[in-house]
Scaffold this active site. Structure first.
Site, PDB file in Angstrom:
ATOM      1  N   LYS A 116       0.816  -1.220   0.000  1.00  0.00           N
ATOM      2  CA  LYS A 116       0.000   0.000   0.000  1.00  0.00           C
ATOM      3  C   LYS A 116       0.851   1.272   0.000  1.00  0.00           C
ATOM      4  O   LYS A 116       0.473   2.270  -0.611  1.00  0.00           O
ATOM      5  CB  LYS A 116      -0.948   0.000   1.199  1.00  0.00           C
ATOM      6  CG  LYS A 116      -1.815  -1.250   1.310  1.00  0.00           C
ATOM      7  CD  LYS A 116      -2.561  -1.564   0.027  1.00  0.00           C
ATOM      8  CE  LYS A 116      -3.397  -2.828   0.175  1.00  0.00           C
ATOM      9  NZ  LYS A 116      -4.007  -3.245  -1.094  1.00  0.00           N
ATOM     10  N   GLU A 200      -2.503   7.628   7.511  1.00  0.00           N
ATOM     11  CA  GLU A 200      -3.150   8.599   6.647  1.00  0.00           C
ATOM     12  C   GLU A 200      -4.248   9.312   7.433  1.00  0.00           C
ATOM     13  O   GLU A 200      -4.718   8.828   8.472  1.00  0.00           O
ATOM     14  CB  GLU A 200      -3.728   7.945   5.392  1.00  0.00           C
ATOM     15  CG  GLU A 200      -4.828   6.948   5.628  1.00  0.00           C
ATOM     16  CD  GLU A 200      -5.306   6.275   4.348  1.00  0.00           C
ATOM     17  OE1 GLU A 200      -4.502   6.128   3.408  1.00  0.00           O
ATOM     18  OE2 GLU A 200      -6.480   5.869   4.291  1.00  0.00           O
ATOM     19  N   HIS A 235     -15.162  -2.621   8.184  1.00  0.00           N
ATOM     20  CA  HIS A 235     -14.452  -2.490   6.910  1.00  0.00           C
ATOM     21  C   HIS A 235     -14.762  -3.622   5.932  1.00  0.00           C
ATOM     22  O   HIS A 235     -14.077  -3.764   4.923  1.00  0.00           O
ATOM     23  CB  HIS A 235     -12.934  -2.404   7.134  1.00  0.00           C
ATOM     24  CG  HIS A 235     -12.540  -1.371   8.148  1.00  0.00           C
ATOM     25  ND1 HIS A 235     -12.687  -0.014   7.921  1.00  0.00           N
ATOM     26  CD2 HIS A 235     -12.026  -1.500   9.402  1.00  0.00           C
ATOM     27  CE1 HIS A 235     -12.256   0.649   9.000  1.00  0.00           C
ATOM     28  NE2 HIS A 235     -11.870  -0.223   9.903  1.00  0.00           N
ATOM     29  N   ARG A 291      -7.760  -7.939  -8.981  1.00  0.00           N
ATOM     30  CA  ARG A 291      -8.517  -9.173  -9.193  1.00  0.00           C
ATOM     31  C   ARG A 291      -9.951  -8.800  -9.486  1.00  0.00           C
ATOM     32  O   ARG A 291     -10.333  -7.627  -9.431  1.00  0.00           O
ATOM     33  CB  ARG A 291      -8.457 -10.043  -7.929  1.00  0.00           C
ATOM     34  CG  ARG A 291      -8.870  -9.264  -6.683  1.00  0.00           C
ATOM     35  CD  ARG A 291      -9.023 -10.113  -5.462  1.00  0.00           C
ATOM     36  NE  ARG A 291      -9.124  -9.350  -4.234  1.00  0.00           N
ATOM     37  CZ  ARG A 291     -10.195  -8.714  -3.807  1.00  0.00           C
ATOM     38  NH1 ARG A 291     -11.302  -8.716  -4.533  1.00  0.00           N
ATOM     39  NH2 ARG A 291     -10.192  -8.062  -2.667  1.00  0.00           N
TER      40      ARG A 291
END
Length: 505
Positions: A116, A200, A235, A291
């Site tokens: 990431k 972040e 999430h 994917r």
């Protein structure tokens, strides 16, 4: 085009890929663990091979066994589905080294987007907007504290090596940062074998919107619009729809162009998804899933493009026959994930044998299921049993169609998320499209412990009527082309199905 492919997955996605292959005239080879001997994907395949015990580490995650079966069966390519090995660059390279085709992106593209922090750096270099934060993994909690002070609380600590909510912690104040840093790192280590985390800015109540991409090896990259995935719990997505209720055509075009730029930055090939956060007209790159996505059917229904078939076609070297200007969006589609979880009990997993299954049908209803009556639902795999998807001319019509379909659906033997989905379909904010990723935090009543008796009575009546109709249909004598027994799978560890009948090996 390939003559035969191996599907390195299970459940509803394996069945989905097998069906796509058959419509292309391609034979499909299934693999199965001891827990999946009688699974629908096994029965639908042309051949099936036993690859190990129920635990995925001893079966579906055995890259060496999967490649051995592919070569033994004569398959030319491997489709990974999603989950398991679908985003493991070493597996992709091993498939290529074995002289086989991986139906998906290159290992380099997967590596670039799988880390990431590296992906954030690439996106910044490509001019793609990202959420403020670090482009490298944090050294320690002290660095996390310093960066958080610079960008302002609340912040989000995230695993650098994976997603799905693992290794993720929201931090509201400086007093929480050290404990959250350790917890996120420990969870990331357990889930991905890498404790690296980055930081972040945490956006309060954005929408989670993703863009579907297709890219071939001939230089054609385009987007097929957005999916709204804001209704989540911990999430994990629960309900998805296309298009979003809030994006303007101009915003869709801008987000689509951003996603195309992200894909081109890593020379992406195949089907992929760029996930974004959207708030007050601004959007930010979140991550790229290299994917096919669980929620791909809603895009298929509004665009008429078979994404799984195009994964196979692209891997076989075909060029996309349409351009961005040719893509059109018609109507509205909604998907509900039908999981073996009890929404009245914190979504705890539910296990048992499927005693009875009544699948909804009718105009605009699609069922992507991986279960049949008699199927044993355990704890070895993800709790998703199926996906129920509907399509209608407008969003409100789609909501009403989904309600009707949910009331027709009957799964006996395990608890499912169906009561939760029914409550959401009637909730005023959802119907108005005013949703964000904190939707369930502000609508806790949707996780009610008491069942809605009126809905239960309606569902029971609808299911009883459907079952009566199907009993009447089964009473009509039919001529069968052939029959099959599961004994072949238990004998030699492989069987040949479909038109060829069963042949133990």
């Amino acid at each position: 085009m390939f003559k035969k492919i191996l599907v390195a997955n299970r459940g509803e996605i394996a069945l989905r890929v097998i069906r796509a292959a058959h419509e292309l005239g391609v034979q499909a080879v299934a693999v199965y663990s001891e827990a999946d001997r009688l699974a629908p994907h096994v029965m639908a395949a042309d051949e099936a091979y036993l690859i190990g015990p129920a635990p995925s580490a001893q079966s579906y995650l055995r890259a060496d066994v999967l490649i051995e079966v592919a070569k033994k069966s004569g398959a030319e390519a491997i489709h990974p589905g999603y989950g398991f090995l679908s985003e493991r660059a070493p597996f992709i390279q091993a498939v290529r080294d074995a002289g086989l085709v991986f139906i998906g992106p290159s290992p380099d593209a997967v590596t670039a987007m799988g880390d990431k922090t590296a992906a954030r750096s690439r996106m910044i270099d490509a001019g793609v907007p990202v959420v403020p934060g670090t482009a490298q993994a944090l050294v320690d909690a002290a660095e996390a504290r310093r960066v958080a002070g610079e960008i302002g609380y609340p912040v989000l600590l995230k695993a650098a090596a994976g997603g799905g909510g693992k290794g993720m912690r929201i931090v509201a104040s400086e007093a929480e940062i050290e404990k959250a840093f350790d917890a996120a790192g420990n969870e990331a280590q357990a889930a991905f074998g890498d404790r690296s985390v980055y930081i972040e800015k945490y956006l309060e109540g954005p929408r989670h919107i993703e863009i579907q991409l297709l890219a071939d090896r001939h230089g054609n990259t385009l987007h097929l619009g957005e999916r709204e995935c804001s209704i989540q719990r911990r999430h994990q997505k629960l309900i998805e729809e296309a298009p979003s209720a809030v994006l303007t055509p101009e915003e869709r075009a801008a987000m689509g162009a951003m996603a195309v730029a992200a894909a081109r930055a890593v020379n992406y090939e195949g089907a992929g998804t760029v996930e974004c956060l959207y708030q007050n007209g601004e959007f930010y790159f979140l991550e790229m899933n290299t994917r096919i996505q669980v929620e791909h059917p809603v895009t298929e229904l509004v665009t008429g493009v078979d994404l799984v078939q195009w994964q196979i076609r692209i891997a076989a070297g075909e060029a996309l026959p349409f351009t961005q200007d040719d893509v059109r969006w018609r109507g509205h589609a909604i998907e509900c994930r039908i999981t073996s979880e009890d929404p009245a009990n914190s979504f705890l997993p539910s296990t048992g044998r499927i005693r009875n299954l009544v699948v909804p049908s009718g105009p605009g209803v699609r069922w992507d299921g991986g279960i049949t009556p008699g199927f044993e639902v355990g704890l070895s795999y993800d709790p998703m049993l199926a996906k129920l998807i509907v399509h209608a001319p407008t969003r409100i019509e789609a909501i009403e169609r989904m309600k009707r379909a949910l009331l027709e659906l009957r799964v006996e033997g395990v608890d499912t998320a169906v009561p939760f989905h029914l409550r959401v379909m009637d909730e005023p904010d959802f119907r108005a499209g005013t949703i964000d990723i904190k939707y369930l935090d502000t609508h806790a009543d949707l996780l009610a412990t008491e069942p809605d008796e009126a809905l239960l009575r309606a569902a029971a009546l609808a299911a009883a009527l459907l079952e009566e109709e199907r009993r009447n249909q089964r009473a009509v004598p039919r001529v069968q082309a052939g029959s099959a027994s599961a004994s072949g799978a238990a004998g030699g560890g492989a069987w040949r199905g479909r038109a060829g009948g069963w042949r133990g090996r």
